[in-house]
Write a protein that holds these residues in place. Sequence first.
Motif, mmCIF file in Angstrom:
data_model
loop_
_atom_site.group_PDB
_atom_site.id
_atom_site.type_symbol
_atom_site.label_atom_id
_atom_site.label_comp_id
_atom_site.label_asym_id
_atom_site.label_seq_id
_atom_site.Cartn_x
_atom_site.Cartn_y
_atom_site.Cartn_z
ATOM 1 N N SER A 46 0.655 -1.090 -0.272
ATOM 2 C CA SER A 46 0.713 0.239 0.014
ATOM 3 C C SER A 46 1.048 1.054 0.029
ATOM 4 O O SER A 46 2.124 1.639 0.186
ATOM 5 N N PRO A 47 -0.026 2.456 -0.907
ATOM 6 C CA PRO A 47 0.690 3.143 -0.790
ATOM 7 C C PRO A 47 1.812 3.921 0.860
ATOM 8 O O PRO A 47 0.734 3.980 1.885
ATOM 9 N N GLY A 48 3.189 3.938 0.773
ATOM 10 C CA GLY A 48 3.717 4.315 2.581
ATOM 11 C C GLY A 48 4.225 3.149 3.498
ATOM 12 O O GLY A 48 4.793 3.377 3.900
ATOM 13 N N GLN A 49 4.091 2.467 2.131
ATOM 14 C CA GLN A 49 4.642 0.987 3.405
ATOM 15 C C GLN A 49 5.916 0.953 2.735
ATOM 16 O O GLN A 49 6.991 1.461 2.203
ATOM 17 N N MET A 95 6.695 3.060 -0.286
ATOM 18 C CA MET A 95 6.674 2.795 -1.360
ATOM 19 C C MET A 95 5.719 4.142 -1.717
ATOM 20 O O MET A 95 4.364 4.667 -1.562
ATOM 21 N N ASN A 96 5.399 4.045 -3.192
ATOM 22 C CA ASN A 96 4.555 5.774 -3.043
ATOM 23 C C ASN A 96 3.024 5.673 -3.490
ATOM 24 O O ASN A 96 2.681 4.498 -3.750
ATOM 25 N N TYR A 97 2.246 6.771 -4.285
ATOM 26 C CA TYR A 97 0.669 6.604 -3.487
ATOM 27 C C TYR A 97 0.695 5.978 -5.231
ATOM 28 O O TYR A 97 -0.317 5.462 -4.852
ATOM 29 N N GLY A 98 1.352 5.676 -6.356
ATOM 30 C CA GLY A 98 0.672 5.207 -7.172
ATOM 31 C C GLY A 98 1.717 3.707 -7.578
ATOM 32 O O GLY A 98 0.994 2.713 -8.452
ATOM 33 N N LEU A 99 2.108 3.234 -6.533
ATOM 34 C CA LEU A 99 2.895 1.811 -6.797
ATOM 35 C C LEU A 99 3.386 1.417 -7.614
ATOM 36 O O LEU A 99 3.007 0.457 -8.243
ATOM 37 N N SER A 100 4.054 2.526 -7.971
ATOM 38 C CA SER A 100 4.920 2.316 -8.835
ATOM 39 C C SER A 100 6.814 2.756 -8.428
ATOM 40 O O SER A 100 7.564 2.959 -9.247
ATOM 41 N N THR A 101 6.572 2.400 -7.821
ATOM 42 C CA THR A 101 8.606 2.585 -7.289
ATOM 43 C C THR A 101 8.919 1.508 -7.804
ATOM 44 O O THR A 101 8.293 0.383 -7.570
ATOM 45 N N MET A 102 9.923 1.576 -8.358
ATOM 46 C CA MET A 102 10.797 0.775 -9.182
ATOM 47 C C MET A 102 12.447 1.019 -9.116
ATOM 48 O O MET A 102 13.268 1.903 -9.485
ATOM 49 N N PHE A 103 12.654 0.063 -8.451
ATOM 50 C CA PHE A 103 14.781 0.093 -8.431
ATOM 51 C C PHE A 103 15.047 -1.288 -8.872
ATOM 52 O O PHE A 103 14.290 -2.069 -9.181
ATOM 53 N N PHE A 104 16.279 -0.984 -10.125
ATOM 54 C CA PHE A 104 16.418 -1.776 -9.956
ATOM 55 C C PHE A 104 18.469 -1.659 -9.966
ATOM 56 O O PHE A 104 19.143 -0.706 -9.458
ATOM 57 N N CYS A 105 18.924 -2.406 -10.217
ATOM 58 C CA CYS A 105 20.156 -3.181 -10.398
ATOM 59 C C CYS A 105 21.092 -4.033 -10.861
ATOM 60 O O CYS A 105 20.566 -4.122 -12.127
ATOM 61 N N GLU A 117 14.904 -5.920 -12.443
ATOM 62 C CA GLU A 117 14.415 -5.130 -11.303
ATOM 63 C C GLU A 117 15.229 -5.695 -9.877
ATOM 64 O O GLU A 117 14.481 -6.534 -9.881
ATOM 65 N N VAL A 118 14.847 -4.673 -8.895
ATOM 66 C CA VAL A 118 14.778 -5.383 -7.545
ATOM 67 C C VAL A 118 13.826 -4.940 -6.145
ATOM 68 O O VAL A 118 13.985 -5.870 -5.885
ATOM 69 N N PHE A 119 13.050 -4.444 -6.799
ATOM 70 C CA PHE A 119 12.342 -3.638 -6.332
ATOM 71 C C PHE A 119 11.056 -3.355 -7.329
ATOM 72 O O PHE A 119 11.461 -2.468 -8.183
ATOM 73 N N ASN A 120 9.861 -3.899 -7.311
ATOM 74 C CA ASN A 120 9.057 -3.164 -7.715
ATOM 75 C C ASN A 120 7.435 -3.625 -7.361
ATOM 76 O O ASN A 120 7.239 -4.363 -6.194
ATOM 77 N N LYS A 121 6.041 -3.285 -7.358
ATOM 78 C CA LYS A 121 4.899 -3.582 -7.184
ATOM 79 C C LYS A 121 5.094 -5.451 -6.597
ATOM 80 O O LYS A 121 3.950 -5.519 -5.953
ATOM 81 N N HIS A 122 5.198 -5.816 -8.012
ATOM 82 C CA HIS A 122 5.757 -7.719 -8.165
ATOM 83 C C HIS A 122 6.333 -7.954 -6.811
ATOM 84 O O HIS A 122 5.755 -9.172 -6.446
ATOM 85 N N ILE A 123 7.729 -8.195 -6.979
ATOM 86 C CA ILE A 123 8.263 -8.096 -6.198
ATOM 87 C C ILE A 123 8.151 -7.555 -4.847
ATOM 88 O O ILE A 123 8.749 -8.751 -4.219
ATOM 89 N N ALA A 124 7.693 -6.641 -4.309
ATOM 90 C CA ALA A 124 7.506 -6.631 -3.107
ATOM 91 C C ALA A 124 6.216 -8.002 -2.807
ATOM 92 O O ALA A 124 6.283 -7.697 -1.484
ATOM 93 N N PHE A 125 5.749 -7.966 -2.912
ATOM 94 C CA PHE A 125 4.992 -9.865 -2.487
ATOM 95 C C PHE A 125 5.856 -10.609 -1.704
ATOM 96 O O PHE A 125 5.782 -11.124 -0.627
ATOM 97 N N TYR A 126 7.462 -10.794 -2.781
ATOM 98 C CA TYR A 126 8.445 -11.464 -2.036
ATOM 99 C C TYR A 126 8.926 -11.108 -0.512
ATOM 100 O O TYR A 126 9.337 -11.708 0.192
ATOM 101 N N CYS A 127 8.705 -9.864 -0.295
ATOM 102 C CA CYS A 127 9.263 -8.830 0.472
ATOM 103 C C CYS A 127 7.903 -8.710 1.892
ATOM 104 O O CYS A 127 9.012 -8.316 2.827
ATOM 105 N N GLU A 128 7.271 -9.736 2.197
ATOM 106 C CA GLU A 128 6.009 -8.507 2.771
ATOM 107 C C GLU A 128 5.773 -10.101 3.457
ATOM 108 O O GLU A 128 6.463 -10.900 3.304
#
Length: 164
Positions: A46-49, A95-105, A117-128
């Motif tokens: 969610s936004p702000g998580q 996480m930003n309000y559009g749930l579009s936060t993404m980091f890549f390496c 990509e090491v973080f996006n809204k799909h990868i977030a599932f693995y982090c929760e």
Amino acid sequence: MKRLLFLFLLSLYLNHSTKAISSLIRKTLRTEEKIQIFDKIERKTSPGQGYEVHIVNKLPINSTFPLNIHCASKDDDLGNHTLNLNDDFNWHFKMNYGLSTMFFCRFKWGSKDQAHEVFNKHIAFYCEGYNEKADGNICLWSIKEDGFWISNEIPPRLWTQIYQ
């Protein structure tokens, strides 16, 4: 009072069942299939998580090359880093309000050079999950010779290979 107790016990059971099912899905499906299924599963994202990303070099002990990484998002350049065996490069964000936060390496090891990509809204599932911190989730990446593995806890109990 009995109804409240029943509802409480039912919610605990359902929560445990959801975790067991998602764990099974994580172990058995290819990444593309997981993303399609996870889009349909209700997530905590969610936004702000808050999230923490950790990149750990777990390449072979006898390697003559360190792991060189350069991580960034659209808004933040985290710079170049050289990771020797077991070194951990990490950062935290929300996480930003559009749930579009993404980091890549970009990862360089000897002649091998890959960007992921090491973080996006799909990868977030693995982090929760099991993080006890009040405001955060863990994305623990282990970079090994056979691929890129992720876990959501330190120390990890379950690893999922995301990239080869």
